[in-house]
Design an enzyme around this catalytic site. Structure first.
Site, short mmCIF file in Angstrom:
data_model
loop_
_atom_site.label_atom_id
_atom_site.label_comp_id
_atom_site.label_asym_id
_atom_site.label_seq_id
_atom_site.Cartn_x
_atom_site.Cartn_y
_atom_site.Cartn_z
N ASP A 113 -4.38 2.02 -3.93
CA ASP A 113 -4.62 0.63 -3.52
C ASP A 113 -5.79 0.51 -2.56
OD1 ASP A 113 -2.91 2.05 -1.75
OD2 ASP A 113 -2.17 0.20 -0.85
N HIS A 114 -6.35 1.65 -2.12
CA HIS A 114 -7.50 1.64 -1.24
C HIS A 114 -8.75 2.24 -1.88
CE1 HIS A 114 -5.18 0.62 2.49
NE2 HIS A 114 -4.21 1.07 1.71
#
Length: 318
Positions: free
Chosen positions: A76-77
């Site tokens: 998610d990063h």
């Protein structure tokens, strides 16, 4: 109702929240992504999946990016890095774009940067971090006077937070300059050299100016409370910090290496932060006001519970 154009800039220094979800996107929140405009620099932090499209919605071109800074290699990063890098290549961005990341994640960074077939025109400089300190500049990158630092956080895998500091300067006083008979190009020479010889004697820059504190910014993502959180946030003008959980779920936050809104706001309050941006919200919560209410129990400064495509200016100088 009037709507600001997507490419409208509020200020020369502002944060654009491209995505504010954690772990998985929701109907209203994209995966992480944050673009910091700081004079001539545009730093893209933690490009999660869908970042390239969010940049389009925000009017941010790949050509504008001067650095990509990744805190850690959870998807998610970082999953959006592949698309962003390919767009940098497609647009033939002429300057070098450093990509900063924890050194232990190099194999994933390299895989993302070469994930599919495309004609490589990008100019990247991969910078793996292995210790706290100043992030070095690289030849060919666009940069200003501000200094970027990194500090190791406490997450379930190697993670770093970032802090940008502008050096202190001087604010020239027009009345004192006029009284000293200094004007035009001489003002620039005085600022650069520190003193100027005039027919009436030597004028020092301190005689005709006042101290101007430099501005600062910190970016703190997935982490438990640790010394680095406090040092990164200390006295900054704008703090972007994860608040994945509400405090009623503090045990979950600790077990998964995250902060609660109350913990994040407490850090901001005790560190003298001027403007606080909460983000990286768990999909288990549906009401953003809960995060604001919790943060307001300890923090009374400027507060933004970030939503996708929000633009948050760095506070005006003191």
């Amino acid at each position: 109702m009037f709507q600001r154009p997507a490419n409208h800039r509020l200020a020369s220094r502002e944060l654009v929240a491209l995505g504010t979800a954690s772990q998985v996107p929701t109907r209203t929140r994209n995966h992480n992504g944050y673009a910091l405009f700081w004079d001539d620099e545009v730093i893209l932090f933690d490009p999660g999946e869908g970042t390239q499209r969010q940049m389009l919605h925000s009017g941010i071109s790949a050509t504008a990016l001067t650095r990509i800074a990744i805190t850690h290699l959870h998807g998610d990063h970082s999953l959006g890095l592949a698309g962003v890098v390919q767009r940098i290549s497609l647009d033939a961005v002429p300057h070098t774009v450093p990509v900063t990341f924890p050194a232990s994640g190099r194999r994933w960074i390299e895989a993302l940067c070469d994930s599919t077939a495309y004609y490589h025109q990008e100019r990247l400089a991969l910078q793996g971090l292995s210790h706290d300190g100043v992030v070095p500049r690289v030849p060919g990158e666009v940069h200003g006077r501000a200094i970027l630092r990194a500090a190791r956080l406490d997450h379930s895998l190697e993670a770093y937070g970032y802090r940008l500091d502008e050096p202190d300067g001087r604010r020239m006083d027009p009345d004192r300059l006029a009284a000293a008979g200094i004007s035009g190009p001489a003002v620039g020479r005085l600022a650069q050299e520190g003193a100027l010889h005039t027919p009436h004697g030597t004028v020092r820059v301190e005689d005709v100016s006042d101290p101007r504190p430099g501005q600062s910014f910190a970016f703190v993502m997935d982490t438990r409370l640790c010394d680095a959180v406090w040092s990164l946030a200390d006295g900054v003008d704008l703090l972007v910090i994860e608040s994945t959980f509400l405090d009623r779920d503090r045990d979950l936050a600790r077990d998964h290496g995250h902060l609660t809104a109350l913990q994040a706001a407490t850090v901001a309050a005790q560190c003298g932060v001027r403007s606080l941006v909460l983000t990286h919200f768990s999909q288990r919560y549906t009401d953003p006001e809960e995060f604001e209410k919790e943060a307001r129990t300890v923090f009374d400064g400027e507060l933004t519970v970030a939503a996708d495509l929000d633009r948050i200016p760095v506070p005006r100088r003191r």
